[in-house]
Each structure stands twice: as structure tokens, then as C-alpha cells.
Design an enzyme around this catalytic site. Structure first.
Site, PDB file in Angstrom:
ATOM      1  N   CYS A  51       0.713  -1.356   0.109  1.00 48.16           N
ATOM      2  CA  CYS A  51      -0.066  -0.046  -0.011  1.00 48.16           C
ATOM      3  C   CYS A  51       0.631   1.116  -0.102  1.00 48.16           C
ATOM      4  CB  CYS A  51      -0.932   0.146   1.362  1.00 48.16           C
ATOM      5  SG  CYS A  51      -0.070   0.003   2.922  1.00 48.16           S
ATOM      6  N   HIS A 108      -0.178  11.240  16.128  1.00 50.86           N
ATOM      7  CA  HIS A 108      -0.830  10.275  15.150  1.00 50.86           C
ATOM      8  C   HIS A 108       0.002   9.295  14.290  1.00 50.86           C
ATOM      9  CE1 HIS A 108      -3.328   9.489  11.412  1.00 50.86           C
ATOM     10  NE2 HIS A 108      -2.513   9.879  10.891  1.00 50.86           N
ATOM     11  N   HIS A 138      -3.500   4.349  10.348  1.00 52.88           N
ATOM     12  CA  HIS A 138      -5.044   3.880  10.626  1.00 52.88           C
ATOM     13  C   HIS A 138      -4.817   2.208  10.634  1.00 52.88           C
ATOM     14  CE1 HIS A 138      -5.896   8.141   8.957  1.00 52.88           C
ATOM     15  NE2 HIS A 138      -7.028   7.705   9.633  1.00 52.88           N
ATOM     16  N   ASP A 180      -9.003  -5.601   7.021  1.00 50.55           N
ATOM     17  CA  ASP A 180      -9.187  -6.087   5.717  1.00 50.55           C
ATOM     18  C   ASP A 180      -8.520  -7.217   5.656  1.00 50.55           C
ATOM     19  OD1 ASP A 180      -6.733  -5.218   5.497  1.00 50.55           O
ATOM     20  OD2 ASP A 180      -7.114  -3.546   4.215  1.00 50.55           O
ATOM     21  N   ARG A 216      -4.334  -4.563   9.534  1.00 49.61           N
ATOM     22  CA  ARG A 216      -3.235  -4.104   8.813  1.00 49.61           C
ATOM     23  C   ARG A 216      -2.980  -2.503   9.572  1.00 49.61           C
ATOM     24  NH1 ARG A 216      -3.779  -0.687   3.739  1.00 49.61           N
ATOM     25  NH2 ARG A 216      -5.869  -1.274   3.803  1.00 49.61           N
ATOM     26  N   CYS A 265      -1.583   0.527   9.008  1.00 47.45           N
ATOM     27  CA  CYS A 265      -0.894   1.145   7.916  1.00 47.45           C
ATOM     28  C   CYS A 265      -0.269   2.518   8.529  1.00 47.45           C
ATOM     29  CB  CYS A 265      -1.893   1.559   6.953  1.00 47.45           C
ATOM     30  SG  CYS A 265      -1.438   2.374   5.699  1.00 47.45           S
TER      31      CYS A 265
END
Ligand code: ZN
Length: 165
Positions: free
Chosen positions: A98, A135, A138, A142, A151, A153
Site C-alpha cells: 500500500c 498520529h 490507521h 481487511d 493492517r 498502516c
């Protein structure tokens, strides 16, 4: 008969150039986990680079496929770039394709906080550092990250790396 001699002399030189240079070890610039947490934005700006600040403190996203950690497979621990908290183990990192470093689980559930994020007309689960609130990225359910199906990410810019000794 001069020609073959010259070739022979050049061989060692050419040989040197053909070898791959060893990958530069990636480590945190400075482990700041022992320092007190910055109390305000000015403090964070001082600690972080502009891009780190944009992602960690302003919930930005780094451009995909730009992180030094996206295709990086050394053994060690990924830590929060903001506070040094240990977040992910290299053992749970996988290539999700990704464009961001991806993990199938956090080192410890208590190390990350998951928050529902309704921004950009999407319902996503934001992942932040439990210690400093930075932060990270996310988490998606999935099925890509096995065995958990999750996952994580994560923006590489939010992470530092401590090599396994
Ligand atoms: Zn942190």
C-alpha cells in the site's frame, strides 16, 4: 603485449565497483524517550522535523512509497518518533503493497490508542501513540495482515527504529 597487462591491472578496480554497497543502517537520530514530553506545540516543533510535526501532531499523511521503512526488513523495534515509546516489532511487519509500513499487530495493545476517524467522508480507525497522542496512521480490518487480519498502516515518518542487538 601491453594490452593484456593493462586489462589485468584494471580488473581489481572494476571488481570493486560491481559490489553492492551495504545498506546504511537506519536508526533514530536521537532517542528522546528519556526527555520530558513537550508541553506545547512550540516544544513539539522543536523536537520534530517539519514533516514529522505535520504527520504526528497535525494528523497528516506522508506520500505513499516515500518512507525509508516501507521496504525495510531489519530485525528490531519501531518506536514513536515523538516520544520513543515502543510500538511495533519487526516480526509483525509485512509488505501490504500500500506504500506505507504495515504491521499486523501492535507490540502491546496498551501502546496504541484506536480512535474512530470520520474525516474525508470515510469511517476509519485512527491509530495514535498512547503515550504522547501522536498520529501514527490507521488500522484496517481487511484481512491483509495475517494472522490477525489487521493492517496497521503507519506513516514511516512517525516512527524511529531500534535495531535488535
Ligand atoms: Zn509517542
Amino acid at each position: 603485449m601491453r594490452f593484456p597487462v593493462i586489462i589485468l591491472l584494471l580488473l581489481p578496480v572494476l571488481g570493486c565497483g560491481s559490489g553492492k554497497t551495504p545498506a546504511k543502517p537506519i536508526t533514530m537520530k536521537e532517542d528522546q524517550s528519556h526527555l520530558p514530553m513537550p508541553a506545547d506545540d512550540a516544544g513539539w516543533k522543536q523536537r520534530l522535523t517539519e514533516e514529522e510535526y505535520r504527520v504526528l501532531r497535525l494528523k497528516g499523511t506522508e506520500r505513499p512509497f516515500t518512507s525509508e521503512f516501507e521496504q525495510f526488513w531489519d530485525s528490531g523495534t519501531y518506536v514513536c518518533k515523538g516520544c520513543g515509546s515502543e510500538l511495533f516489532s519487526s516480526e509483525t511487519k509485512f509488505d501490504a503493497g500500500c506504500g506505507w509500513p504495515s504491521f499486523y499487530q501492535a507490540m502491546d495493545k496498551s501502546k496504541v490508542k484506536e480512535i474512530t476517524d470520520n474525516s474525508h467522508n470515510m469511517i476509519r480507525t485512527e491509530v495514535v501513540c498512547a503515550k504522547c497522542g501522536g498520529h501514527l496512521g490507521h488500522v484496517f480490518n481487511d484481512g491483509y495482515g495475517q494472522p490477525t487480519g489487521l493492517r496497521y498502516c503507519i506513516n514511516g515518518v512517525s516512527l524511529g527504529f531500534k535495531k535488535k542487538q
